[in-house]
Design a protein around this motif. Structure first.
Motif, PDB file in Angstrom:
ATOM      1  N   ALA A 312     -24.700 -20.275  15.172  1.00 32.64           N
ATOM      2  CA  ALA A 312     -23.521 -21.061  14.801  1.00 32.64           C
ATOM      3  C   ALA A 312     -22.550 -20.997  15.971  1.00 32.64           C
ATOM      4  CB  ALA A 312     -22.888 -20.496  13.539  1.00 32.64           C
ATOM      5  N   ALA A 313     -22.138 -22.149  16.464  1.00 31.59           N
ATOM      6  CA  ALA A 313     -21.292 -22.173  17.655  1.00 31.59           C
ATOM      7  C   ALA A 313     -19.893 -21.632  17.388  1.00 31.59           C
ATOM      8  CB  ALA A 313     -21.203 -23.591  18.204  1.00 31.59           C
ATOM      9  N   THR A 314     -19.461 -21.633  16.151  1.00 30.96           N
ATOM     10  CA  THR A 314     -18.107 -21.168  15.834  1.00 30.96           C
ATOM     11  C   THR A 314     -17.966 -19.657  15.980  1.00 30.96           C
ATOM     12  OG1 THR A 314     -18.758 -21.140  13.498  1.00 30.96           O
ATOM     13  CG2 THR A 314     -17.550 -23.072  14.304  1.00 30.96           C
ATOM     14  N   ASN A 315     -18.961 -18.901  15.494  1.00 31.13           N
ATOM     15  CA  ASN A 315     -18.828 -17.439  15.489  1.00 31.13           C
ATOM     16  C   ASN A 315     -20.005 -16.703  16.123  1.00 31.13           C
ATOM     17  OD1 ASN A 315     -20.818 -17.789  13.539  1.00 31.13           O
ATOM     18  ND2 ASN A 315     -19.455 -17.334  11.814  1.00 31.13           N
ATOM     19  N   GLY A 316     -21.024 -17.429  16.588  1.00 31.43           N
ATOM     20  CA  GLY A 316     -22.160 -16.799  17.243  1.00 31.43           C
ATOM     21  C   GLY A 316     -23.176 -16.187  16.311  1.00 31.43           C
ATOM     22  N   ASP A 317     -23.048 -16.396  15.003  1.00 31.65           N
ATOM     23  CA  ASP A 317     -24.007 -15.828  14.057  1.00 31.65           C
ATOM     24  C   ASP A 317     -25.392 -16.430  14.267  1.00 31.65           C
ATOM     25  OD1 ASP A 317     -22.059 -14.281  12.953  1.00 31.65           O
ATOM     26  OD2 ASP A 317     -21.870 -15.421  11.090  1.00 31.65           O
ATOM     27  N   LEU A 318     -26.405 -15.568  14.229  1.00 33.78           N
ATOM     28  CA  LEU A 318     -27.782 -16.025  14.372  1.00 33.78           C
ATOM     29  C   LEU A 318     -28.201 -16.796  13.132  1.00 33.78           C
ATOM     30  CD1 LEU A 318     -30.487 -15.962  15.950  1.00 33.78           C
ATOM     31  CD2 LEU A 318     -31.007 -13.837  14.714  1.00 33.78           C
ATOM     32  N   GLU A 319     -28.739 -18.004  13.338  1.00 33.85           N
ATOM     33  CA  GLU A 319     -29.174 -18.831  12.214  1.00 33.85           C
ATOM     34  C   GLU A 319     -30.690 -18.922  12.116  1.00 33.85           C
ATOM     35  OE1 GLU A 319     -27.221 -22.620  12.499  1.00 33.85           O
ATOM     36  OE2 GLU A 319     -25.351 -21.830  11.669  1.00 33.85           O
ATOM     37  N   THR A 320     -31.361 -19.057  13.262  1.00 32.06           N
ATOM     38  CA  THR A 320     -32.807 -19.266  13.266  1.00 32.06           C
ATOM     39  C   THR A 320     -33.426 -18.637  14.499  1.00 32.06           C
ATOM     40  OG1 THR A 320     -32.477 -21.424  12.217  1.00 32.06           O
ATOM     41  CG2 THR A 320     -34.643 -21.011  13.136  1.00 32.06           C
ATOM     42  N   SER A 321     -34.628 -18.074  14.323  1.00 37.29           N
ATOM     43  CA  SER A 321     -35.408 -17.586  15.460  1.00 37.29           C
ATOM     44  C   SER A 321     -36.782 -18.235  15.436  1.00 37.29           C
ATOM     45  CB  SER A 321     -35.565 -16.063  15.410  1.00 37.29           C
ATOM     46  OG  SER A 321     -34.334 -15.412  15.585  1.00 37.29           O
ATOM     47  N   TYR A 322     -37.255 -18.641  16.605  1.00 38.39           N
ATOM     48  CA  TYR A 322     -38.603 -19.185  16.734  1.00 38.39           C
ATOM     49  C   TYR A 322     -39.409 -18.214  17.577  1.00 38.39           C
ATOM     50  CZ  TYR A 322     -42.431 -22.383  17.758  1.00 38.39           C
ATOM     51  OH  TYR A 322     -43.677 -22.947  17.864  1.00 38.39           O
ATOM     52  N   THR A 323     -40.503 -17.708  17.018  1.00 42.17           N
ATOM     53  CA  THR A 323     -41.226 -16.596  17.648  1.00 42.17           C
ATOM     54  C   THR A 323     -42.690 -16.914  17.956  1.00 42.17           C
ATOM     55  OG1 THR A 323     -41.745 -15.659  15.471  1.00 42.17           O
ATOM     56  CG2 THR A 323     -39.719 -14.900  16.537  1.00 42.17           C
ATOM     57  N   ALA A 324     -43.045 -18.190  18.014  1.00 40.71           N
ATOM     58  CA  ALA A 324     -44.458 -18.551  18.190  1.00 40.71           C
ATOM     59  C   ALA A 324     -44.894 -18.651  19.653  1.00 40.71           C
ATOM     60  CB  ALA A 324     -44.742 -19.871  17.477  1.00 40.71           C
ATOM     61  N   HIS A 325     -43.983 -18.485  20.584  1.00 41.67           N
ATOM     62  CA  HIS A 325     -44.380 -18.545  21.999  1.00 41.67           C
ATOM     63  C   HIS A 325     -45.226 -17.329  22.369  1.00 41.67           C
ATOM     64  CE1 HIS A 325     -42.249 -22.027  23.693  1.00 41.67           C
ATOM     65  NE2 HIS A 325     -41.325 -21.794  22.770  1.00 41.67           N
ATOM     66  N   GLN A 326     -46.174 -17.549  23.279  1.00 44.63           N
ATOM     67  CA  GLN A 326     -47.052 -16.476  23.726  1.00 44.63           C
ATOM     68  C   GLN A 326     -46.672 -15.943  25.105  1.00 44.63           C
ATOM     69  OE1 GLN A 326     -49.463 -15.234  21.579  1.00 44.63           O
ATOM     70  NE2 GLN A 326     -48.309 -16.621  20.238  1.00 44.63           N
ATOM     71  N   GLY A 327     -45.477 -16.264  25.544  1.00 41.72           N
ATOM     72  CA  GLY A 327     -44.988 -15.793  26.832  1.00 41.72           C
ATOM     73  C   GLY A 327     -43.496 -16.035  26.926  1.00 41.72           C
ATOM     74  N   PRO A 328     -42.877 -15.667  28.052  1.00 42.03           N
ATOM     75  CA  PRO A 328     -41.452 -15.899  28.227  1.00 42.03           C
ATOM     76  C   PRO A 328     -41.086 -17.363  27.999  1.00 42.03           C
ATOM     77  CG  PRO A 328     -42.275 -14.472  29.965  1.00 42.03           C
ATOM     78  CD  PRO A 328     -43.467 -14.944  29.206  1.00 42.03           C
ATOM     79  N   VAL A 329     -39.944 -17.581  27.357  1.00 42.35           N
ATOM     80  CA  VAL A 329     -39.462 -18.933  27.086  1.00 42.35           C
ATOM     81  C   VAL A 329     -38.396 -19.251  28.126  1.00 42.35           C
ATOM     82  CG1 VAL A 329     -38.665 -20.532  25.318  1.00 42.35           C
ATOM     83  CG2 VAL A 329     -39.809 -18.410  24.628  1.00 42.35           C
ATOM     84  N   LEU A 330     -38.600 -20.333  28.871  1.00 44.30           N
ATOM     85  CA  LEU A 330     -37.759 -20.634  30.030  1.00 44.30           C
ATOM     86  C   LEU A 330     -36.844 -21.832  29.830  1.00 44.30           C
ATOM     87  CD1 LEU A 330     -40.522 -20.172  32.764  1.00 44.30           C
ATOM     88  CD2 LEU A 330     -39.022 -18.431  31.768  1.00 44.30           C
ATOM     89  N   ALA A 331     -37.098 -22.636  28.789  1.00 41.54           N
ATOM     90  CA  ALA A 331     -36.315 -23.859  28.599  1.00 41.54           C
ATOM     91  C   ALA A 331     -36.181 -24.184  27.117  1.00 41.54           C
ATOM     92  CB  ALA A 331     -36.980 -25.025  29.331  1.00 41.54           C
ATOM     93  N   VAL A 332     -35.042 -24.783  26.767  1.00 41.71           N
ATOM     94  CA  VAL A 332     -34.811 -25.180  25.378  1.00 41.71           C
ATOM     95  C   VAL A 332     -33.906 -26.404  25.355  1.00 41.71           C
ATOM     96  CG1 VAL A 332     -32.760 -23.723  25.031  1.00 41.71           C
ATOM     97  CG2 VAL A 332     -34.216 -24.281  23.075  1.00 41.71           C
ATOM     98  N   ALA A 333     -34.108 -27.266  24.359  1.00 41.38           N
ATOM     99  CA  ALA A 333     -33.265 -28.465  24.217  1.00 41.38           C
ATOM    100  C   ALA A 333     -33.333 -28.943  22.772  1.00 41.38           C
ATOM    101  CB  ALA A 333     -33.722 -29.574  25.153  1.00 41.38           C
ATOM    102  N   PHE A 334     -32.223 -29.535  22.297  1.00 40.10           N
ATOM    103  CA  PHE A 334     -32.177 -30.145  20.974  1.00 40.10           C
ATOM    104  C   PHE A 334     -32.653 -31.596  21.047  1.00 40.10           C
ATOM    105  CE2 PHE A 334     -29.141 -26.769  19.929  1.00 40.10           C
ATOM    106  CZ  PHE A 334     -29.423 -26.521  18.584  1.00 40.10           C
ATOM    107  N   SER A 335     -33.215 -32.088  19.949  1.00 39.46           N
ATOM    108  CA  SER A 335     -33.437 -33.521  19.817  1.00 39.46           C
ATOM    109  C   SER A 335     -32.073 -34.189  19.679  1.00 39.46           C
ATOM    110  CB  SER A 335     -34.296 -33.828  18.589  1.00 39.46           C
ATOM    111  OG  SER A 335     -33.627 -33.415  17.396  1.00 39.46           O
ATOM    112  N   GLU A 336     -32.017 -35.498  19.868  1.00 40.16           N
ATOM    113  CA  GLU A 336     -30.734 -36.185  19.830  1.00 40.16           C
ATOM    114  C   GLU A 336     -30.062 -36.095  18.466  1.00 40.16           C
ATOM    115  OE1 GLU A 336     -31.052 -40.133  21.507  1.00 40.16           O
ATOM    116  OE2 GLU A 336     -30.586 -39.262  23.473  1.00 40.16           O
ATOM    117  N   ASP A 337     -30.850 -36.051  17.387  1.00 43.68           N
ATOM    118  CA  ASP A 337     -30.246 -35.942  16.051  1.00 43.68           C
ATOM    119  C   ASP A 337     -29.992 -34.497  15.633  1.00 43.68           C
ATOM    120  OD1 ASP A 337     -32.749 -34.965  15.449  1.00 43.68           O
ATOM    121  OD2 ASP A 337     -33.328 -36.626  14.151  1.00 43.68           O
ATOM    122  N   GLY A 338     -30.391 -33.544  16.477  1.00 47.49           N
ATOM    123  CA  GLY A 338     -30.145 -32.139  16.198  1.00 47.49           C
ATOM    124  C   GLY A 338     -31.050 -31.522  15.153  1.00 47.49           C
ATOM    125  N   GLN A 339     -32.018 -32.288  14.643  1.00 50.18           N
ATOM    126  CA  GLN A 339     -32.888 -31.768  13.591  1.00 50.18           C
ATOM    127  C   GLN A 339     -34.035 -30.926  14.134  1.00 50.18           C
ATOM    128  OE1 GLN A 339     -32.070 -32.321  10.237  1.00 50.18           O
ATOM    129  NE2 GLN A 339     -30.246 -33.051  11.327  1.00 50.18           N
TER     130      GLN A 339
END
Length: 463
Positions: A312-339
């Motif tokens: 959550a951008a307001t307070n930094g609370d963790l909302e979701t974690s994605y753990t299916a990567h099999q190595g270091p994660v180097l890049a991330v981006a939202f879709s345009e609708d944020g879904q």
């Protein structure tokens, strides 16, 4: 560039006759030793590498004042205010036995710095910073960075580039500088100095009035700074970090700046005041990428700890974690609708997942090496990789739309200008290329190293 501090200094010089060198030395001899200005730099340079958060020999740390005052496994007080001869720190610095002396496996600390530390302790070991728990590197007053080379003998890796909002300029990270180029013809427009050694991420504010740069010196210093992109003036250092700033991103309205660093943290700064609003410490390794949702309500991160997360951008609370990567994660981006979120890294595929629940929603494969950067534009995901290629995939169908080939080395950075419909890419060998989005054709290629060699040629005339 004249900072506020230097301006005040000039006013003082004009108002008061300068003291003689003898008078200045006499004044310095009687002035109390400053921990921030005089002691912290010694400890950072000579001691923190072996007694910091990553390595703490003898279970002793001194990367903050708070840690410095705590005993290690010897149980002896490192610093006893008023008693340098009884302080374990002084004993270790002056020990004759090389196995006992600090720093180990290095030359002994010269007599001058040791005398300064002894004097500071004798004067009461006073702390003159704002926070005893702050990393020592953040206490040290910022000195101007060295000038970049007038002419580059070798290119530097292009790890950061960004278009300004109207697409007329392209900012590229250099060595102790940011260079500004004309994306239409590849000509150098100007050079912004007083920049940290390496720039890992650069971005214009939404209105183009600010240019944010994040970088530093590996293992020594991280810095996040705001510049005037027109005249190159340093406007504000938002933060000094204990290690490299690796990624940064303005919120959609430009009021906040999120920064991920090699100290495993995410920091959010208020741009107008420079205030640090939030520190998020959820990752167990370097934070390689951060991205805002289009509405500014959420922040995503990618880390070498093999996870991607949403807060959550307001307070930094963790909302979701994605753990299916099999190595270091180097890049991330939202879709345009944020879904949805897309993330990628060393497992050589793009993962698509639900932003709310973190559930997998598909993968895009066929990459030959690490994926370094993701940019979502309209309905497509653009990626660059160590396989020397840039790819465009349709987000909904997960199909390859186009491959941009031509780089001769790892492609580290990407930027898109929607107005001119151009894509910029930067590679390890210092080359920047500009591409048309409509047909995928390369237009301009140049080496982003002033004076290195003239390469302002159209790709069509060279290939």
């Amino acid at each position: 560039m004249m900072t506020l501090k230097s301006a005040i200094g000039w006013v003082t010089l004009l108002a008061v006759a300068p003291a003689s060198s003898k008078e200045k030395k006499a004044e310095d001899a009687f002035a109390p030793v400053s921990f921030s200005k005089e002691i912290a730099p010694i400890l950072v340079k000579k001691c923190v590498a072996c007694h910091g958060p990553e390595k703490s020999k003898g279970h002793f740390r001194l990367d903050s004042f708070d840690w410095l005052m705590r005993a290690g496994e010897s149980k002896s007080a490192p610093v006893l205010p008023g008693q340098p001869e009884q302080s374990e720190l002084v004993r270790r610095l002056t020990a004759k036995d090389e196995d006992d002396r600090m720093p180990q496996k290095d030359d002994p600390l010269p007599a001058g710095p040791i005398a300064l530390i002894e004097r500071w302790i004798k004067e009461g070991a006073k702390f003159d910073g704002a926070d005893t728990k702050a990393p020592l590197i953040t206490l040290i007053p910022r000195a101007p960075h060295p000038d970049p080379p007038a002419v580059y003998r070798h290119p530097v890796a292009v790890t950061a580039l960004a278009f300004n909002p109207d697409g007329t300029e392209l900012a590229v990270g250099g060595y102790h500088e940011i260079t500004i180029w004309n994306p239409s013809d590849g000509k150098l427009l100007r050079r912004i100095r007083n920049v940290a050694q390496r720039t890992q991420s650069v971005e214009y504010g939404p209105d183009g009035a600010l240019l944010a740069a994040g970088g530093g010196s590996p293992g020594q210093l991280g810095e996040v700074a705001l510049f005037n992109p027109t005249n190159g003036a340093l406007l504000r250092v938002l933060g000094t970090l204990p290690d490299m700033a690796l990624t940064l991103s303005f919120s959609p309205d430009g009021s906040r700046l999120a920064v991920g660093s090699a100290d495993n943290s995410i920091r959010i700064y208020e741009v107008a005041t420079g205030k640090e609003q939030l520190v998020i410490q959820q990752h167990a390794d370097w934070v390689m990428s951060v991205a805002w949702s289009r509405d500014g309500a959420h922040l995503a991160s990618a880390s070498r700890d093999r996870t991607a997360r949403i807060y959550a951008a307001t307070n930094g609370d963790l909302e979701t974690s994605y753990t299916a990567h099999q190595g270091p994660v180097l890049a991330v981006a939202f879709s345009e609708d944020g879904q949805r979120v897309c993330s990628a890294g060393r497992d050589k595929k793009i993962h698509l997942w639900d932003a709310k629940e973190g559930k997998a929603a598909g993968e895009i494969g066929s990459f030959e090496d690490d994926i370094f950067k993701l940019v979502v534009y309209e309905k497509s995901i653009f990626s660059c990789s160590a396989d020397k290629k840039i790819r465009q995939h349709a987000m909904d169908k997960k199909e390859l739309v186009r491959t941009f080939s031509g780089h001769n080395d790892w492609v580290y950075s990407l930027a898109i200008d929607g107005k001119s419909k151009r894509l910029a890419s930067g590679s390890y060998d210092g080359e920047v290329r500009l591409w048309n989005l409509d047909d995928g054709k390369a237009v301009i290629a140049f080496i982003a190293a002033p004076g290195y060699r003239a390469m302002e040629k159209s790709v069509s005339s060279r290939e």
